[in-house]
Design an enzyme around this catalytic site. Structure first.
Site, short mmCIF file in Angstrom:
data_model
loop_
_atom_site.label_atom_id
_atom_site.label_comp_id
_atom_site.label_asym_id
_atom_site.label_seq_id
_atom_site.Cartn_x
_atom_site.Cartn_y
_atom_site.Cartn_z
N GLY A 59 44.19 12.94 77.64
CA GLY A 59 44.57 11.72 78.35
C GLY A 59 45.48 12.03 79.52
O GLY A 59 45.91 13.17 79.72
N GLN A 60 45.79 11.01 80.31
CA GLN A 60 46.56 11.26 81.52
C GLN A 60 47.96 11.80 81.22
O GLN A 60 48.41 12.75 81.86
CB GLN A 60 46.62 10.02 82.41
CG GLN A 60 47.35 8.85 81.83
CD GLN A 60 47.45 7.71 82.82
OE1 GLN A 60 47.67 7.91 84.00
NE2 GLN A 60 47.28 6.51 82.33
N ASP A 109 41.48 14.60 65.27
CA ASP A 109 41.32 13.15 65.16
C ASP A 109 42.53 12.61 64.40
O ASP A 109 42.61 12.74 63.18
CB ASP A 109 40.02 12.83 64.42
CG ASP A 109 39.81 11.35 64.19
OD1 ASP A 109 40.67 10.53 64.61
OD2 ASP A 109 38.79 10.99 63.57
N THR A 163 55.10 2.01 74.04
CA THR A 163 54.83 1.17 75.20
C THR A 163 55.78 -0.02 75.26
O THR A 163 56.32 -0.43 74.23
CB THR A 163 53.38 0.65 75.13
OG1 THR A 163 53.14 -0.24 76.21
CG2 THR A 163 53.10 -0.07 73.83
N ASP A 164 55.91 -0.57 76.45
CA ASP A 164 56.69 -1.80 76.58
C ASP A 164 55.90 -3.02 76.09
O ASP A 164 56.44 -4.11 76.03
CB ASP A 164 57.17 -2.01 78.02
CG ASP A 164 56.04 -2.22 79.00
OD1 ASP A 164 54.90 -1.81 78.73
OD2 ASP A 164 56.30 -2.80 80.07
N TYR A 214 47.24 -4.67 70.82
CA TYR A 214 47.71 -3.35 71.25
C TYR A 214 49.21 -3.22 70.99
O TYR A 214 49.66 -2.25 70.36
CB TYR A 214 47.40 -3.15 72.73
CG TYR A 214 48.01 -1.89 73.31
CD1 TYR A 214 47.56 -0.63 72.90
CD2 TYR A 214 49.02 -1.96 74.25
CE1 TYR A 214 48.12 0.52 73.43
CE2 TYR A 214 49.58 -0.81 74.78
CZ TYR A 214 49.13 0.43 74.37
OH TYR A 214 49.69 1.57 74.90
#
Length: 192
Positions: free
Chosen positions: A21-22, A45, A110-111, A134
């Site tokens: 991922g990034q 995984d 995450t926010d 999410y």
């Protein structure tokens, strides 16, 4: 020994999940002085607790940085069970396997665990109130960690790959879709 030379530190063994991922890609590049094992979804995984335990037991990293996540916010709404598996349960399995071998866990979050209504930046002590599947799944993941884990909550992350994708979509005549407006300052992936 060279007099006056700084002592050399041994390389830290770091396992990076979600390495394709990034953020994982940028993190692996930044950890050049350490012994990095980069695992993507094919090699580890995180949604499989047996695979997580086996990998950590075999690799015996000092630090695990969990960048693995299902970040497609809209798709998480359609399949909250899968979001809960990858974002909610997997961090706990990684933490548990890490504790068993003495590894430190750094969990990327995450926010989206907040509702976005605060007029000032969120701080660690603010009460989460996720408004999406999410956000709820990421909060579930945070809650399954032990006290020795470190959680980094960042906003939407930007790096060259994301910017290149938007430029490519524009050239192809595609429309870049954005979600409902949110008050946010994006995070550049490199400094994390």
């Amino acid at each position: 020994m060279v007099v006056g030379a700084a002592p050399t530190r041994p390389a830290v063994k770091v396992l990076v999940t979600g390495a394709a991922g990034q953020l994982g890609t940028d993190l692996c590049a930044a950890l050049g002085d350490h012994e990095v094992t980069a695992c993507d979804r094919r090699t580890l995984d995180v949604g499989n607790p047996d695979m997580v335990r086996e990998a950590l037991d075999a690799l015996r990293p000092h630090v695990v940085v969990n960048c693995a996540a299902w970040t497609d916010v809209d798709a998480c709404e359609s399949d909250a069970a899968h979001a809960d598996l990858v974002n909610g349960c997997a961090p706990g399995w990684i933490a548990e396997a890490g504790v068993a071998i003495g590894a430190r866990l750094i969990q990327l979050s995450t926010d989206y665990v907040f509702d976005g209504s605060k007029a000032t930046p969120y701080v660690e002590d603010d009460v989460p109130n996720p408004q999406s599947a999410y956000g709820r799944s990421k909060l579930l993941g945070e809650q399954g960690l032990g006290p020795s884990a470190t959680v980094i909550r960042s906003r939407a992350r930007w790096n060259g790959r994301r910017i290149d994708r938007i430029v490519r979509m524009n050239r192809e005549g595609s429309t870049a879709v954005t979600r409902a407006p949110r008050r946010a300052a994006s995070t550049v992936a490199g400094p994390i």
